[in-house]
Design a protein around this motif. Sequence first.
Motif, short mmCIF file in Angstrom:
data_model
loop_
_atom_site.label_atom_id
_atom_site.label_comp_id
_atom_site.label_asym_id
_atom_site.label_seq_id
_atom_site.Cartn_x
_atom_site.Cartn_y
_atom_site.Cartn_z
N GLY A 277 22.38 64.30 41.40
CA GLY A 277 23.42 65.25 41.27
C GLY A 277 24.43 65.31 42.57
N VAL A 278 24.29 64.12 43.17
CA VAL A 278 25.32 63.84 44.29
C VAL A 278 26.03 62.58 43.82
CG1 VAL A 278 25.64 63.64 46.80
CG2 VAL A 278 23.62 65.06 45.99
N PRO A 279 27.31 62.63 43.72
CA PRO A 279 27.98 61.39 43.25
C PRO A 279 28.27 60.84 44.67
CG PRO A 279 29.17 63.47 42.55
CD PRO A 279 28.11 63.93 43.29
N VAL A 280 27.92 59.12 44.68
CA VAL A 280 28.35 58.59 45.95
C VAL A 280 29.25 57.54 45.52
CG1 VAL A 280 26.81 57.24 47.75
CG2 VAL A 280 25.72 59.29 46.80
N LYS A 281 30.00 57.14 46.52
CA LYS A 281 31.08 56.01 46.31
C LYS A 281 30.33 54.79 46.70
CE LYS A 281 35.15 58.99 46.80
NZ LYS A 281 36.30 59.14 47.74
N ILE A 282 29.96 53.63 45.84
CA ILE A 282 29.30 52.88 46.26
C ILE A 282 30.16 51.45 46.16
CG2 ILE A 282 27.50 51.24 45.45
CD1 ILE A 282 26.44 53.98 46.44
N ALA A 283 30.06 50.35 46.93
CA ALA A 283 30.72 49.18 46.90
C ALA A 283 29.54 48.17 46.20
CB ALA A 283 31.34 48.55 48.15
N PHE A 284 29.81 47.68 45.03
CA PHE A 284 29.14 46.28 44.55
C PHE A 284 29.76 45.15 44.77
CE2 PHE A 284 27.88 50.12 41.90
CZ PHE A 284 26.51 49.81 41.98
N ALA A 285 29.12 44.24 45.97
CA ALA A 285 29.92 42.97 46.39
C ALA A 285 29.06 41.69 46.14
CB ALA A 285 30.10 43.49 47.78
N TRP A 286 29.84 40.85 45.74
CA TRP A 286 29.36 39.72 45.40
C TRP A 286 30.04 38.61 46.24
CZ3 TRP A 286 30.37 43.13 41.96
CH2 TRP A 286 29.28 43.55 40.96
N GLY A 287 29.45 37.71 47.12
CA GLY A 287 30.28 36.60 48.07
C GLY A 287 30.83 35.55 46.91
N GLN A 288 32.04 35.37 47.40
CA GLN A 288 32.75 34.23 46.60
C GLN A 288 33.08 32.80 47.58
OE1 GLN A 288 36.75 34.63 44.90
NE2 GLN A 288 36.27 33.66 43.29
N ASP A 289 32.98 31.60 47.16
CA ASP A 289 33.12 30.55 47.67
C ASP A 289 34.54 30.65 48.09
OD1 ASP A 289 34.05 27.66 47.73
OD2 ASP A 289 31.81 27.63 48.33
N ALA A 290 35.18 29.93 48.94
CA ALA A 290 36.51 29.93 49.57
C ALA A 290 37.22 29.12 48.58
CB ALA A 290 36.64 29.67 51.10
N ALA A 291 36.56 27.88 48.21
CA ALA A 291 37.23 26.93 47.38
C ALA A 291 37.64 27.52 45.93
CB ALA A 291 36.40 25.89 47.27
N ALA A 292 36.94 28.67 45.62
CA ALA A 292 37.14 29.12 44.26
C ALA A 292 38.51 30.13 44.19
CB ALA A 292 36.11 29.88 43.68
N ALA A 293 39.02 30.02 43.33
CA ALA A 293 40.38 30.93 42.95
C ALA A 293 39.94 32.39 42.89
CB ALA A 293 41.12 30.58 41.69
N VAL A 294 40.89 33.15 43.85
CA VAL A 294 40.53 34.61 43.74
C VAL A 294 40.94 35.13 42.46
CG1 VAL A 294 41.33 36.93 44.64
CG2 VAL A 294 41.03 34.81 46.02
N PRO A 295 40.18 36.15 41.78
CA PRO A 295 40.46 36.56 40.42
C PRO A 295 41.67 37.49 40.61
CG PRO A 295 38.28 37.42 41.14
CD PRO A 295 38.66 36.37 42.14
N ARG A 296 42.45 37.58 39.41
CA ARG A 296 43.71 38.67 39.61
C ARG A 296 42.99 39.94 38.71
NH1 ARG A 296 49.14 35.99 38.06
NH2 ARG A 296 48.20 33.84 38.17
N ARG A 297 42.02 39.71 37.94
CA ARG A 297 41.38 40.86 37.17
C ARG A 297 40.01 40.53 36.80
NH1 ARG A 297 45.82 43.31 36.17
NH2 ARG A 297 45.66 45.05 34.61
N LEU A 298 39.28 41.60 36.50
CA LEU A 298 37.77 41.29 36.59
C LEU A 298 37.20 42.00 35.25
CD1 LEU A 298 36.23 42.25 40.03
CD2 LEU A 298 36.63 39.88 39.02
N ASP A 299 36.25 41.48 34.69
CA ASP A 299 35.38 42.55 33.78
C ASP A 299 34.27 42.85 34.35
OD1 ASP A 299 37.32 42.32 31.99
OD2 ASP A 299 36.45 40.68 30.51
N VAL A 300 33.51 44.02 34.31
CA VAL A 300 32.20 44.43 34.84
C VAL A 300 31.36 44.79 33.70
CG1 VAL A 300 31.31 46.36 36.48
CG2 VAL A 300 33.43 44.70 37.01
N ARG A 301 30.05 44.48 33.58
CA ARG A 301 29.28 44.89 32.66
C ARG A 301 28.20 45.84 33.50
NH1 ARG A 301 25.55 40.31 31.60
NH2 ARG A 301 23.95 41.50 33.12
N LEU A 302 28.24 47.16 32.77
CA LEU A 302 27.27 47.99 33.09
C LEU A 302 26.03 48.16 32.21
CD1 LEU A 302 30.23 50.84 33.57
CD2 LEU A 302 29.08 49.34 35.24
N ASN A 303 24.99 47.99 32.87
CA ASN A 303 23.62 47.72 31.98
C ASN A 303 23.22 49.24 31.87
OD1 ASN A 303 23.66 44.91 31.79
ND2 ASN A 303 23.00 44.79 33.85
N LYS A 304 22.28 49.30 30.81
CA LYS A 304 21.77 50.52 30.69
C LYS A 304 20.14 50.37 30.77
CE LYS A 304 21.39 49.68 25.76
NZ LYS A 304 21.84 49.99 24.28
#
Length: 183
Positions: free
Chosen positions: A128-155
Amino acid sequence: AVVLMAVSFVMLLVPSFLTAVAVLGGLDAVRAVDDVDAVAVGTPVETGPLRVTVTAARVTGGVLGPATVKAPADRWIVVLATVEVTGKESYSHLAPYVRLGRVNGIGDPVPTVLSVDDGSYVDYLQPGVPVKIAFAWGQDAAAAVPRRLDVRLNKAEGALDGSSLPAWMFDGPKAVVRDIPVV
């Protein structure tokens, strides 16, 4: 002799690969996410024990709270979400509920889970307590920074493990938050 060994290895590998693909649902299983509901940023999604509301996506440098990326030039791809336990018991194991769509340069598909408020690792959430969470993935510097993302929420589906304590078994994707702008 080397060529013969290589051909023999490939002949053994191909049937094993095809068997594994068949057991895991075929090549179309990778595209199964397309069959789930697409939701907009800010839409709460009931995933079983959690309500997850993806709010934004960001890119940031090498240190994120207590977590660091592999190399100094690498960066973090961060999905911000509000997460609330919807049951009566505290809950942990948040990482399996959120997965990035295809993003180049991401090594581990399992995110680092941090509190937005204080930058600490998130272990348990209280009901019952909403918490602001950061889900973070390390990305290699050689890869392009995405401009948009899709995120899958699992059940997850509830089950009893024999000790009368609730257990949760993951049951695939619940929803996909599509086309999240990355700033």
